[in-house]
Design an enzyme around this catalytic site. Structure first.
Site, PDB file in Angstrom:
ATOM      1  N   SER A 126       0.832  -1.201   0.000  1.00  0.00           N
ATOM      2  CA  SER A 126       0.000   0.000   0.000  1.00  0.00           C
ATOM      3  C   SER A 126       0.864   1.247   0.000  1.00  0.00           C
ATOM      4  O   SER A 126       1.990   1.243   0.536  1.00  0.00           O
ATOM      5  CB  SER A 126      -0.899  -0.005   1.240  1.00  0.00           C
ATOM      6  OG  SER A 126      -1.511   1.245   1.439  1.00  0.00           O
ATOM      7  N   TYR A 150      -1.299   0.046   9.854  1.00  0.00           N
ATOM      8  CA  TYR A 150      -1.477  -0.670   8.587  1.00  0.00           C
ATOM      9  C   TYR A 150      -0.259  -0.477   7.699  1.00  0.00           C
ATOM     10  O   TYR A 150       0.290  -1.435   7.136  1.00  0.00           O
ATOM     11  CB  TYR A 150      -2.741  -0.155   7.905  1.00  0.00           C
ATOM     12  CG  TYR A 150      -3.016  -0.731   6.538  1.00  0.00           C
ATOM     13  CD1 TYR A 150      -3.470  -2.034   6.388  1.00  0.00           C
ATOM     14  CD2 TYR A 150      -2.855   0.049   5.391  1.00  0.00           C
ATOM     15  CE1 TYR A 150      -3.750  -2.551   5.132  1.00  0.00           C
ATOM     16  CE2 TYR A 150      -3.129  -0.457   4.141  1.00  0.00           C
ATOM     17  CZ  TYR A 150      -3.577  -1.758   4.012  1.00  0.00           C
ATOM     18  OH  TYR A 150      -3.835  -2.268   2.766  1.00  0.00           O
ATOM     19  N   LYS A 154       2.407  -3.370   6.396  1.00  0.00           N
ATOM     20  CA  LYS A 154       2.678  -3.604   4.982  1.00  0.00           C
ATOM     21  C   LYS A 154       4.164  -3.413   4.679  1.00  0.00           C
ATOM     22  O   LYS A 154       4.760  -4.169   3.892  1.00  0.00           O
ATOM     23  CB  LYS A 154       1.831  -2.671   4.116  1.00  0.00           C
ATOM     24  CG  LYS A 154       0.361  -3.041   4.062  1.00  0.00           C
ATOM     25  CD  LYS A 154       0.152  -4.385   3.375  1.00  0.00           C
ATOM     26  CE  LYS A 154      -1.316  -4.684   3.140  1.00  0.00           C
ATOM     27  NZ  LYS A 154      -1.507  -5.988   2.453  1.00  0.00           N
TER      28      LYS A 154
END
Length: 327
Positions: A126, A150, A154
Site C-alpha cells: 500500500s 497498517y 505492509k
C-alpha cells in the site's frame, strides 16, 4: 500453471479470479488450477477454467502451509485487515497483516523446497508505507516511513518478501496499491472507504458522507486498472526485478472536489447533491498522513498502467459494478 488467490473473496480477489478464469492463461501459460481462499469459501468463478474455493485463516500457520503446500506456481496474497481496523485493533492487524504474511511466505518457501522451485508470490502492499517527511513526488527508492499501523505492517511485509526472494526461497513482487476507487459493494473499515462510498452510493441513488474537505488530495487507481496491473505483475521476468522487489503502482493525483465534479460531468447533478460534507477528525488523523504525489517511473517502465482520468473511473463503475435499480 497453478494459481492461488489468498483473499479470493474480496472484491479485488473476485475480479482477478474472473479475469484469470475467462482468459484461461497467465504469463503465456495455461492455467490448470485456480484456487480461491478466504476466511469463508469465496464465490466460485467459471470460464475457460473453473475455480476451487476453500476457507483459510492465514493466522493459522499450519493451515496456511498445508494449503500452499498442495502445489501452486503463482500465489496472489491479497488478504489483509484494512487500514482503519488495523489502527483500531492493533493485535488483529499484526496477526493478519504481519504474521499472516509471514505464514504465506513460509508456505511458499516450504513448497519451493519440496518441488525444487521458486513459487511466485505477488503481495499487495500500500502507499500507506509512505508518510512523514518525504520528497514529493515520492520515488520508489524513498525510505518507508509509515505513520499508521497498517502502513507499518505492509512495510514489514515488503521487507520480509525481499529477504525471502534474496535467499532464493520464492520470487516475490510487492505492489504498493493506490487507493482503489470506485470499489463495489458496501463500505468497510478502511479509513479510505469514503473515497469510494461518496461516488458509489450517490450513483446508486443513496446519500453519502465525505469526512474530509473538498481540498483533500490523494493518489487513486480504478479497480479495472488495478486488475490489469495484478495480471501484468506475473509476466515480468524474475531477473528484471532484481533486489528491489517493491514498487508503487501508477495512479493519478486528484482533489476530492475535482473528483465530484468529474462525477457531475459523467452522471449529472443528482448524485453530487447526495453528498454531505461532514469532517471526521478520526478519519482525517489517518488519511492526512498519506502521501498524494508519487513518481511511479519504474512501474511505468515495466508496463504497469494508470487511468486516463477520474471520469474513466466513474464510467468503469457504471459499466462493471453498479447494482441493478431493484437493489
Amino acid at each position: 500453471m497453478r494459481v492461488l488467490i489468498i483473499g479470493g473473496g474480496g472484491f479485488l480477489g473476485q475480479k482477478l479470479a474472473r479475469r484469470l478464469a475467462a482468459a484461461g492463461e497467465l504469463a503465456g501459460r495455461a492455467i490448470t488450477a485456480l484456487t480461491l481462499a478466504d476466511l469463508a469459501p469465496p464465490a466460485p468463478v467459471t470460464g475457460r477454467v473453473a475455480s476451487q474455493s476453500l476457507a483459510l485463516d492465514i493466522t493459522d500457520m499450519a493451515a496456511t502451509g498445508a494449503l500452499i503446500g498442495a502445489g501452486h506456481d503463482v500465489i496472489y496474497h491479497l488478504a489483509a485487515v484494512v487500514s482503519g481496523q488495523a489502527e483500531a485493533e492493533f493485535d488483529l492487524g499484526m496477526a493478519v497483516n504481519l504474521d499472516g504474511a509471514r505464514h504465506v511466505f513460509e508456505g511458499a518457501r516450504a513448497l519451493g523446497a519440496a518441488e525444487g522451485s521458486r513459487p511466485m508470490v505477488i503481495f499487495t502492499s500500500s502507499i500507506a508505507v509512505y508518510g512523514g517527511e518525504l520528497p514529493e513526488p515520492i520515488p520508489d527508492w524513498a525510505g518507508l516511513t509509515p505513520t499508521n499501523s497498517y502502513g507499518a505492517q505492509k512495510a514489514a511485509g515488503e521487507l520480509m518478501l525481499a529477504d525471502y526472494s534474496r535467499k532464493g526461497f520464492l520470487d516475490g513482487r510487492a505492489l504498493r496499491l493506490p487507493t482503489i476507487s470506485i470499489r463495489p459493494g458496501k463500505p468497510n473499515k478502511a479509513a479510505s472507504s469514503f473515497m469510494s462510498s461518496i461516488f458509489r452510493e450517490p450513483l446508486q441513488g443513496e446519500p453519502a458522507i465525505c469526512p474530509v474537505s473538498p481540498d483533500y488530495t490523494h493518489w487513486f487507481l480504478s479497480p479495472r486498472a488495478c486488475i490489469e496491473n495484478l495480471v501484468h505483475a506475473a509476466t515480468i521476468p524474475d531477473e528484471t526485478w532484481g533486489p528491489r522487489r517493491a514498487l508503487a503502482l501508477p495512479g493519478r493525483t486528484h482533489r476530492i472536489g475535482d473528483m465530484v465534479e468529474a462525477m457531475r460531468r459523467v452522471a449529472g447533478d443528482a448524485p453530487c447533491e447526495l453528498i454531505r460534507w461532514q469532517r471526521d477528525p478520526e478519519i482525517e488523523s489517518i488519511v492526512l498522513g498519506w502521501k498524494a504525489r508519487l513518481d511511479p517511473a519504474r512501474a511505468l517502465e515495466l508496463g504497469f498502467v494508470a487511468d486516463a482520468s477520474f471520469e474513466d473511473n466513474i464510467r468503469y463503475f457504471l459499466e462493471d459494478d453498479i447494482l441493478p435499480a431493484s437493489h
